[in-house]
Motif scaffolding. Structure first.
Motif, mmCIF file in Angstrom:
data_model
loop_
_atom_site.group_PDB
_atom_site.id
_atom_site.type_symbol
_atom_site.label_atom_id
_atom_site.label_comp_id
_atom_site.label_asym_id
_atom_site.label_seq_id
_atom_site.Cartn_x
_atom_site.Cartn_y
_atom_site.Cartn_z
ATOM 1 N N THR A 66 0.843 -1.178 0.000
ATOM 2 C CA THR A 66 0.000 0.000 0.000
ATOM 3 C C THR A 66 0.889 1.241 0.000
ATOM 4 O OG1 THR A 66 -1.670 -1.200 1.258
ATOM 5 C CG2 THR A 66 -1.842 1.193 1.248
ATOM 6 N N ARG A 80 0.684 5.386 0.477
ATOM 7 C CA ARG A 80 -0.111 6.543 0.877
ATOM 8 C C ARG A 80 0.720 7.792 0.619
ATOM 9 N NH1 ARG A 80 -1.323 6.527 6.738
ATOM 10 N NH2 ARG A 80 0.448 7.917 6.957
ATOM 11 N N THR A 134 -4.630 6.884 -0.910
ATOM 12 C CA THR A 134 -4.024 5.570 -0.727
ATOM 13 C C THR A 134 -4.302 4.682 -1.927
ATOM 14 O OG1 THR A 134 -4.319 5.740 1.668
ATOM 15 C CG2 THR A 134 -3.973 3.543 0.784
#
Length: 169
Positions: free
Chosen positions: A89, A91, A97
């Motif tokens: 992930t 961000r 995100t």
């Protein structure tokens, strides 16, 4: 046992060298699968890199096997890699995100095949001897930090710190 590999990975992602390390390590409970002659502590460490990025690597015994998590934080955002979920992930600074699946299964055999193929087919290996020594220095710094109450250990290590005998090869 895998801590040095995560350090290699983080160095590759941030394209920088480690400048300090803080660690909380402890002995593995139960039998070491690799044998009693090896020392494979568990715990976590935080590594700060030349560009200000920080990596938190958690390989404590309370983390389920195969569920390693690496978090890399920098000025522009955050990356979290979750091995068990096979996703990472990103961000950004804006707070937006994105989650991406691993490009390939994160399993030892396919990874080993890619490494061997890369070594034979590519002009340059992903990691060289200097990278290995840099990862080893971070591991030794983590051992020093943990044995001294989790104090921050600055890199490069001095000669006495660098000569610390280890049993994790």
């Amino acid at each position: 046992m895998l801590g040095s590999h995560y350090v290699d990975f983080c160095r590759m992602i941030v394209r920088g060298d480690a400048v300090d390390v803080t660690a909380r390590l402890g002995p593995r409970t139960g039998e070491n699968q690799r044998g009693a002659e090896f020392e494979d502590p568990t715990g976590n460490l935080t590594v700060t890199f030349t560009g200000g990025e920080r990596a938190f690597i958690d390989f404590g015994e309370d983390v389920p096997r195969g569920d390693s998590v690496v978090t890399i934080r920098g000025d522009e955002g955050l990356i979290v890699i979750e091995e068990n979920k096979e996703v990472w992930t990103l961000r950004g600074r804006s707070g937006r995100t994105w989650t991406f699946p691993f490009a390939a299964a994160f399993r030892p055999a396919p990874i080993a095949l890619r490494v061997v193929y890369g070594g034979l087919a590519e002009d340059m290996m992903a990691c060289n001897g200097e990278d290995a020594l840099a990862a080893l220095e971070v591991v030794k710094a983590a051992l020093h930090s943990s044995s001294d109450g989790s104090r921050v250990v600055t890199l490069p290590l001095d000669a006495a710190q660098a000569s610390l005998p280890t049993r994790f090869a």
